[in-house]
Write an enzyme that holds these catalytic residues in place. Structure first.
Site, PDB file in Angstrom:
ATOM      1  N   GLU A 156      67.762  63.466 -16.050  1.00 12.16           N
ATOM      2  CA  GLU A 156      67.484  63.119 -14.650  1.00 12.16           C
ATOM      3  C   GLU A 156      66.430  64.031 -14.082  1.00 12.16           C
ATOM      4  O   GLU A 156      65.589  63.475 -13.453  1.00 12.16           O
ATOM      5  CB  GLU A 156      68.567  62.880 -13.945  1.00 12.16           C
ATOM      6  N   HIS A 159      62.933  62.876 -15.352  1.00 11.99           N
ATOM      7  CA  HIS A 159      62.321  62.058 -14.443  1.00 11.99           C
ATOM      8  C   HIS A 159      61.624  62.458 -13.160  1.00 11.99           C
ATOM      9  O   HIS A 159      60.632  62.011 -12.870  1.00 11.99           O
ATOM     10  CB  HIS A 159      63.549  61.080 -14.057  1.00 11.99           C
TER      11      HIS A 159
END
Length: 185
Positions: A156, A159
């Protein structure tokens, strides 16, 4: 929840902007909708009803918002003994402050809600990390993670840097892994 941003959209390759506090009401609502999406995606019945892929994390860029925020819902690591999630929450401005030299990877490779077809291969990541982040009230936290939860957080946080998981896969030998790598089932 709006449609998940698909691979190829430039927002997934941009560096996300830090979130400022106090949080704007819209950003707060967005975080809660992202977490709700993960909850629905992990509920087998609702998942099938809405034709969703199960997810454990969803970052701002994946909902077309270039903001350093991610919702995480990591299930219990031992569901037979504890049904409570390992981690459930929305983190803002997360930063990895420490990481081990030892590498780890999911044995079957990683997937992503923004990519319809998974790219097969080993994604090497740090086995242990420390992450500093802010919660929705602007309170600072630090969490130490290892194995699967560490991989989820790193995926994550990537990202937020414009990095996709398949950027880490060895193109010449996607399944190559040395003996010292921790393989997680």
């Amino acid at each position: 929840m709006e449609d998940i941003t698909r691979d190829g959209n430039p927002v997934l390759r941009a560096k996300a902007k830090p979130v400022t506090f106090p949080l704007d009401l819209e950003i707060k609502k967005l975080g809660h909708r992202m977490l709700e999406f993960l909850e629905v995606s992990q509920d087998k019945e609702k998942n099938e009803t809405y034709h969703l892929r199960p997810g454990v994390g969803l970052a701002g860029p994946q909902v077309n918002k270039s903001l350093q925020m991610t919702a995480l819902l990591i299930p219990s690591l031992n569901p037979e003994e504890d049904s409570k999630p390992y981690f459930r929450g929305i983190v803002y401005n997360p930063k990895i402050t420490r990481e081990s030299m030892k590498r780890a990877a999911l044995e079957t490779g990683e997937g992503c809600l923004s990519k319809d077809e998974d790219t097969p291969g080993i994604v090497l990541r740090a086995d242990k990390i420390t992450v500093d982040y802010d919660d929705e009230n602007g309170e600072h936290h630090s969490i130490r993670l290892k194995d699967y939860p560490a991989i989820v957080f790193q995926h994550e946080i990537d990202h937020l840097k414009g990095i996709m998981y398949y950027d880490h896969i060895n193109e010449l030998d996607p399944w190559a892994v040395s003996e010292d790598v921790v393989l997680i089932k």
